[in-house]
Scaffold this active site. Structure first.
Site, PDB file in Angstrom:
ATOM      1  N   GLU A   1      12.062 -40.094   5.793  1.00 27.41           N
ATOM      2  CA  GLU A   1      11.443 -39.585   7.011  1.00 27.41           C
ATOM      3  C   GLU A   1      12.435 -38.721   7.759  1.00 27.41           C
ATOM      4  O   GLU A   1      13.618 -38.695   7.451  1.00 27.41           O
ATOM      5  CB  GLU A   1      10.938 -40.731   7.911  1.00 27.41           C
ATOM      6  CG  GLU A   1      12.020 -41.528   8.633  1.00 27.41           C
ATOM      7  CD  GLU A   1      12.551 -42.670   7.788  1.00 27.41           C
ATOM      8  OE1 GLU A   1      11.983 -42.923   6.715  1.00 27.41           O
ATOM      9  OE2 GLU A   1      13.558 -43.279   8.199  1.00 27.41           O
ATOM     10  N   ASP A   2      11.909 -38.036   8.739  1.00 29.55           N
ATOM     11  CA  ASP A   2      12.694 -37.183   9.603  1.00 29.55           C
ATOM     12  C   ASP A   2      13.556 -38.057  10.526  1.00 29.55           C
ATOM     13  O   ASP A   2      13.227 -39.203  10.798  1.00 29.55           O
ATOM     14  CB  ASP A   2      11.673 -36.396  10.432  1.00 29.55           C
ATOM     15  CG  ASP A   2      12.259 -35.163  11.022  1.00 29.55           C
ATOM     16  OD1 ASP A   2      12.561 -34.243  10.248  1.00 29.55           O
ATOM     17  OD2 ASP A   2      12.429 -35.118  12.265  1.00 29.55           O
ATOM     18  N   LYS A   3      14.646 -37.441  10.989  1.00 32.83           N
ATOM     19  CA  LYS A   3      15.511 -38.137  11.939  1.00 32.83           C
ATOM     20  C   LYS A   3      14.728 -38.645  13.169  1.00 32.83           C
ATOM     21  O   LYS A   3      15.008 -39.707  13.713  1.00 32.83           O
ATOM     22  CB  LYS A   3      16.587 -37.149  12.378  1.00 32.83           C
ATOM     23  CG  LYS A   3      17.676 -37.715  13.233  1.00 32.83           C
ATOM     24  CD  LYS A   3      18.738 -36.651  13.489  1.00 32.83           C
ATOM     25  CE  LYS A   3      19.734 -37.150  14.510  1.00 32.83           C
ATOM     26  NZ  LYS A   3      20.773 -36.141  14.804  1.00 32.83           N
TER      27      LYS A   3
ATOM     28  N   SER B   1      11.505 -39.419  13.267  1.00 30.15           N
ATOM     29  CA  SER B   1      10.315 -40.196  12.925  1.00 30.15           C
ATOM     30  C   SER B   1      10.567 -41.687  13.105  1.00 30.15           C
ATOM     31  O   SER B   1      11.675 -42.165  12.895  1.00 30.15           O
ATOM     32  CB  SER B   1       9.946 -39.966  11.459  1.00 30.15           C
ATOM     33  OG  SER B   1       9.625 -38.626  11.233  1.00 30.15           O
TER      34      SER B   1
END
Ligand SMILES: [Zn+2]
Ligand SMILES: [Zn+2]
Length: 381
Positions: free
Chosen positions: A225-227, A229
């Site tokens: 996942e994104d930082k 998220s």
């Protein structure tokens, strides 16, 4: 089959030319006589007390094995283990003299000196520690170097599976490698390959190092996942191999740290060999340049009826399927979309329309972007 009186003349013939210690002499005949103690047999065959002469083959190495079993003991003092294996390194000249003697006197089917040294070390070490020798899959392997009088220890890695929940934004999944060694492990990073612990990987690694010791923790993530998220619900599954652990057993309970918590931790045999198929439910906040109305958004439903094609810069492309879409308008230029999609789907690019067809921006006929997307659930098939 030979008997004892038959081997005496050969033993005497050898001893006339080459002085041998009890252990080396006994080894030459113990197999054919079906005896287990080389030392006792050697003693009996020589029938004279050991003189100050040095053994032609081993140069009295056998008298010194206690020293090496102590080295094994001290190098393993910080490890908790049940089974072990031993490998030895000896001077090639010893092996050469052993081979020479065996071929000169045509002695077949006997243990090599290396095998015998290994056996003796095992006897000594097991007597001292009551640990069990396992030559196939030991928890700890000693490499005893009798050449330079050192002992190296390798401990079999262990694997943990679990799930993590990330409850705060701003923390990356992966930890940057140690600047000094690029992740190989060095003194600066305490051989962990990472020197900071400020990501999901860092926090879980630190926790496992505390539990099991070990050097490098190697992760297999089921997606990423994104930082910014969150990972909610039952969390994201992961597998992690801890190399060189000093402990192999520990009670693994759920743990909560500042921004991440771990659940369902389990010691397992090994990480899966093939990538696992999984689906994710993702909540995406989407802002649009033009104003939207709920009617326009209906068209998003068509995304479940067609495969989504992702074109990579390399020229390769692959397909992913969206199983379900829900959406809710929040303001004139903002809506929320919840999709249930195959794992490994590039969310941001799908919203932007960057090499993904069909995509949200094209469908709504206005440039769209996302600043936040959260994982509500991740299911492994
Ligand atoms: Zn010897
Ligand atoms: Zn390092």
């Amino acid at each position: 089959m030979s008997n004892y009186s038959q081997v005496i003349p050969i033993a005497n013939k050898i001893l006339k030319n080459y002085f041998l210690c009890d252990q080396c002499l006994g080894r030459l005949f113990s197999k054919q006589l079906h005896l287990s103690s080389n030392k006792l047999l050697g003693k009996k065959l020589k029938n004279i007390p050991d003189s100050k002469n040095k053994c032609y083959v081993c140069k009295n190495l056998f008298y010194n094995l206690d020293y090496f079993s102590k080295l094994m003991l001290s190098s393993s003092s910080n490890y908790v283990f049940k089974t072990y294996g031993v490998g030895v390194i000896i001077k090639p000249s010893i092996v050469d003299r052993d081979d020479f003697l065996r071929s000169k006197y045509k002695l077949k089917g006997i243990d090599s000196i290396k095998t015998d040294i290994t056996k003796e070390l095992i006897k000594l070490f097991s007597k001292k520690t009551h640990k069990e020798v396992d030559s196939i899959d030991p928890e700890i392997t000693f490499t005893v170097n009798l050449k330079d009088e050192s002992c190296e220890l390798r401990s079999k890695s262990l694997t943990v599976s679990g799930r993590y929940v990330k409850s705060k934004r701003g923390y990356p999944q992966k930890q940057k490698s140690c600047d000094n060694c690029s992740g190989k492990g060095c003194r600066i990073c305490n051989f962990h390959g990472i020197s900071k612990f400020e990501s999901v990987e860092g926090v879980i690694s630190k926790f496992l190092f505390k539990k099991f010791g070990g050097t490098i923790a190697k992760f297999t993530w089921i997606g990423g996942e994104d930082k910014f998220s969150l990972v909610l619900g039952t969390g994201r599954p992961f597998f992690v191999k801890v190399k060189n652990p000093s402990k192999r057993k520990s009670v693994l309970l759920d743990e909560k740290f500042d921004f991440v918590s771990v659940h369902h931790l389990k010691l397992i045999h090994e990480s899966p060999k093939k990538p696992l198929n999984f689906n994710s439910t993702v909540e995406i906040q989407i802002s649009t340049v033009s104003q939207i109305d709920s009617k326009n958004l209906k068209i998003l439903k068509t995304l479940t009826t067609t495969p989504i094609i992702i074109y990579e810069k390399s020229g390769k492309c692959y397909e992913k399927k969206i199983f379900d879409i829900k959406y809710r308008k929040k303001s004139k230029n903002l809506f929320t979309m919840i999709i249930n999609v195959e794992g490994g789907f590039p969310i941001k690019r799908f919203v932007l329309g960057d090499g993904v067809l069909p995509n949200v921006s094209d469908l709504l006929n206005t440039p769209c972007s996302t600043h936040e997307f959260d994982f509500l659930d991740i299911r492994v098939e």
